[in-house]
Design an enzyme around this catalytic site. Structure first.
Site, PDB file in Angstrom:
ATOM      1  N   CYS B 165       0.831  -1.106  -0.074  1.00  0.00           N
ATOM      2  CA  CYS B 165      -0.039   0.032  -0.020  1.00  0.00           C
ATOM      3  C   CYS B 165       0.671   1.325   0.005  1.00  0.00           C
ATOM      4  O   CYS B 165       0.252   2.293   0.076  1.00  0.00           O
ATOM      5  CB  CYS B 165      -1.091   0.068   1.122  1.00  0.00           C
ATOM      6  SG  CYS B 165      -1.959  -1.508   1.070  1.00  0.00           S
ATOM      7  N   HIS B 293      -2.563   8.296   5.904  1.00  0.00           N
ATOM      8  CA  HIS B 293      -2.806   6.866   5.300  1.00  0.00           C
ATOM      9  C   HIS B 293      -4.124   6.507   6.077  1.00  0.00           C
ATOM     10  O   HIS B 293      -5.020   5.781   5.144  1.00  0.00           O
ATOM     11  CB  HIS B 293      -1.725   5.984   6.023  1.00  0.00           C
ATOM     12  CG  HIS B 293      -1.818   4.680   5.214  1.00  0.00           C
ATOM     13  ND1 HIS B 293      -1.807   4.469   3.851  1.00  0.00           N
ATOM     14  CD2 HIS B 293      -1.649   3.458   5.828  1.00  0.00           C
ATOM     15  CE1 HIS B 293      -1.884   3.107   3.426  1.00  0.00           C
ATOM     16  NE2 HIS B 293      -1.727   2.460   4.389  1.00  0.00           N
ATOM     17  N   HIS B 327      -9.656   1.970   0.740  1.00  0.00           N
ATOM     18  CA  HIS B 327      -8.324   1.704   0.485  1.00  0.00           C
ATOM     19  C   HIS B 327      -7.870   1.410  -0.708  1.00  0.00           C
ATOM     20  O   HIS B 327      -8.330   0.169  -1.033  1.00  0.00           O
ATOM     21  CB  HIS B 327      -7.877   0.908   1.612  1.00  0.00           C
ATOM     22  CG  HIS B 327      -6.410   0.891   1.920  1.00  0.00           C
ATOM     23  ND1 HIS B 327      -5.510   1.848   0.969  1.00  0.00           N
ATOM     24  CD2 HIS B 327      -5.510   0.313   2.878  1.00  0.00           C
ATOM     25  CE1 HIS B 327      -4.281   1.107   1.492  1.00  0.00           C
ATOM     26  NE2 HIS B 327      -4.338   0.612   2.357  1.00  0.00           N
TER      27      HIS B 327
END
Lengths: 263, 401
Positions: B165, B293, B327
């Site tokens: 990620c 994040h 996400h």
């Protein structure tokens, strides 16, 4: 064309026929070295991790450990680049098979081990390394593209770098499209400046796409059987201690590498 | 080791996610606090969760000449490339510098694994891939970058960065190094990840997926929502585009802690953040906005909230935008970089959607609703499995630390 200079301080190598870089030297001299045990030892990992880690991680960490040991550097100080053309093909085969049949049965451990940076993660954890690490790929040019990235990181940030390039063999239906028939891994510790541990000084020049350097048997067959084995022209150059080789860095980009001197 | 960087101009950028195609659609959805999450209607077997699915991917055909690259991930890439005049900007750069003088550096966590999953769902009677699936190039993690380099007709360095990620945040660092060394004159960076069973069932197996739309930094958060996205940016030297926003700095660090859990004290995240500030030549008080994040996982948000409290004064604004598009994994870095750049361009701080009952651990910097405020410097955090941390620092044109 841009030319970059770098030093090699450590070399790691593992395949079913080659336990380390010395074994490649032996093959090039006409010898038949003792093959390694079927599972890479990967002694950098703690014993419990070694039992649990997937084959792709063992292979990458085995060659990384060899190269860092040869360099004499502390692993924790090295930025690292882990290249692999395919990632862990056994886990991809497992995941795609499970997802096709019983997706909710997917193993959480195998899923988190499926990330392309799994080996980088295990390596930084095992060596308590907080330096930058990355995981990259570029089809059969993964080694050349990874080398270019490693040299660029090393020069731009003036720090030693660990480059690892490894692929395990293909499994299940996936093997038909990857054509990867045997594992191969290699690693280099690169540094910007000559030091007491320098093994060789090299020069890298970007070129247009050119045919990669021809290899003698059995190296040529090994290269055909694993994308990471496209590193072999450079490894053979280092073993011979002189000359020039050509690697692919992308579909339309090549690297010419000249060995300037050896320690 | 010297930590410095020559700022780079961001001469074009674009984002496509569940909240829309292109920057204008993103800004509009952010201003209206409109989430793009929807109940899961994607996975090949039922799975209760919400997803950030991009509309129109199924209707996006690749140009016939690129048909060999056909798959959901590359269609999403092509959809993304066609927004905000990005293709024209790259064409102009190619004419200015030459195809061999532009790098292509793309992040992805799973590339076109969805195509490999499909091949396994419909194997031939003999157990092999069906004929239409016998396209080796789409079953490799380099599939995205190999397709895009062909579509953009680039001939310079071409690399896939796949660090889960953080993938499409790291590409900015790769580009900065290559341009600094003179290997290239410009770089196309970005990333694409698309919905697939691997990530939906994989994160489900790790018990990290919420049954509800994700709630970053909410006291009752209980997991992520997975999304898909595409984003790209064109980086060049500042002298050719003095009025363009800038990449000021980057920081990269490893946690050395755990494969799928962040370091409890956020050691790697803080190293990356401090290195980005150092390289940018700014201190924490000069940062106007941080795109966090903020995945809505219990642990990530706890560690990241503590990091914000530790480093930044109350006046800094911070939010996660994952409540909008979920996400987006390997594409999160580039899409959230685009949002940070929009914050600079429009003086707009997007509110932390989904945080209706803020976690008391979150300090004064958290922007729970939209705010209008000048932003000179914006950061974007991206953290990945394997303890891989990246922080990027952007600034408006002409900003001097």
């Amino acid at each position: 064309m841009t030319t970059l200079r770098f030093c090699v301080e450590g070399i790691g190598l593992w395949s079913p026929q080659l336990a380390n870089f010395d074994a490649l030297r032996s093959v090039l001299a006409g010898g038949t070295p003792e093959p390694p045990p079927s599972r890479p030892a990967a002694t950098t990992l703690p014993a419990n991790e070694r039992r649990r880690a997937p084959e792709s991680v063992l292979l990458a960490i085995e060659v990384a450990g060899q190269a860092v040991a040869m360099s004499g550097r502390s692993a924790a100080t090295l930025a690292s680049i882990f290249a692999s053309s395919q990632g862990d093909q056994a886990i991809t085969d497992y995941m795609c098979t499970t997802l096709a049949q019983a997706p909710t049965d997917l193993s959480p451990t195998r899923f988190h081990n499926s990330v392309h940076n799994a080996a980088a993660g295990y390596w930084t954890i095992a060596t308590e390394c907080r330096a930058p690490s990355t995981a990259v790929c570029a089809q059969h040019a993964s080694f050349g593209a990874g080398l270019l990235e490693a040299v660029s990181l090393m020069l731009a940030e003036q720090r030693p770098v660990l480059l690892v390039c490894s692929d395990i063999s293909g499994s299940g239906p996936l093997l038909e499209v990857t054509g990867c028939t045997q594992p191969f891994g290699c690693a280099l510790v690169l540094a910007p400046d000559v030091s007491a541990t320098t093994l060789a000084q090299l020069q890298l020049t970007l070129t247009s796409a050119q045919p990669a350097t021809a290899l003698p048997e059995p190296l040529s067959t090994w290269r055909d059987g694993n994308p990471s084995a496209h590193a072999l022209p450079l490894l053979a150059l280092l073993a011979r201690g002189q000359g020039r080789c050509q690697l692919d860095a992308a579909a339309t980009l090549g690297l010419q590498i000249d060995l300037e001197s050896v320690a | 080791m010297p930590v410095s960087m020559t700022p780079l101009a961001i001469t074009a950028y674009t984002a496509t996610s569940a909240i829309g195609h292109g920057l204008a659609a993103h800004l509009e959805a952010l201003r209206q606090a409109r989430s793009g999450l929807r109940p899961n209607d994607f996975s090949s077997a039922p799975l209760t969760c919400w997803i950030g699915r991009v509309d129109g991917v199924e209707d996006t055909a690749l140009p016939a000449v690129h048909a060999i690259w056909e798959c959901r991930n590359n269609r999403l890439a092509w959809l993304g490339l066609n927004q905000d005049g990005f293709l024209d900007q790259v064409r102009a750069a190619r004419e200015r510098y030459g195809a061999g003088r532009i790098a292509l550096l793309l992040g992805t966590s799973t590339a076109s694994i969805g195509a490999t999953e499909e091949a396994y769902r419909r194997l031939d009677a003999d157990g092999g891939f069906a004929d239409d699936m016998l396209r080796p190039a789409i079953h490799e993690p380099h599939s995205l970058a190999a397709f895009v380099t062909e579509a953009l007709e680039l001939e310079g360095p071409c690399l896939t960065i796949s660090t889960a990620c953080s993938s499409s945040a790291k590409v900015f660092a790769n580009a900065a190094r290559m341009i600094r060394l003179g290997l290239v004159d410009a770089a196309v960076v970005g990333g694409v990840d698309s919905l697939c069973d691997s990530v939906l069932f994989g994160f489900n197996a790790l018990e990290l997926v919420s049954a509800e739309p994700c709630r970053p930094f909410d006291a009752a958060r209980d997991g992520i929502s997975i999304g898909e996205a595409a984003g790209f940016a064109l980086l060049e030297r500042v002298d050719v585009a003095p009025d363009a926003p800038r990449l000021l700095g980057y920081g990269e660090a490893s946690d050395a802690y755990h494969m799928s859990t962040p370091h409890p004290e956020g050691v790697g995240a803080e190293l990356a953040l401090r290195e980005a500030l150092l390289r940018a030549g700014v201190d924490a008080t000069q940062v106007g906005y941080i795109n966090l994040h903020g995945t809505a996982s219990l642990k990530n948000d706890e560690v990241e909230a503590a990091l914000v409290n530790r480093v930044f004064p109350p006046g800094t604004r911070a939010s996660s935008t994952k409540g909008f598009m979920g996400h987006t994994l390997g594409a999160a870095g580039i899409v959230e970089a685009a949002i940070a750049l929009q914050a600079i361009e429009h003086g707009f701080i997007p509110g932390n959607l989904g945080g209706s009952t803020p976690d008391p651990a979150c300090g004064p910097p958290f922007a729970w609703g939209n705010e209008q405020q000048t932003v000179d410097v914006a950061l974007s955090n991206s953290f990945g499995f394997g303890g891989n941390n990246v922080c990027l620092a952007f600034a408006r044109a002409g900003f001097r630390a």
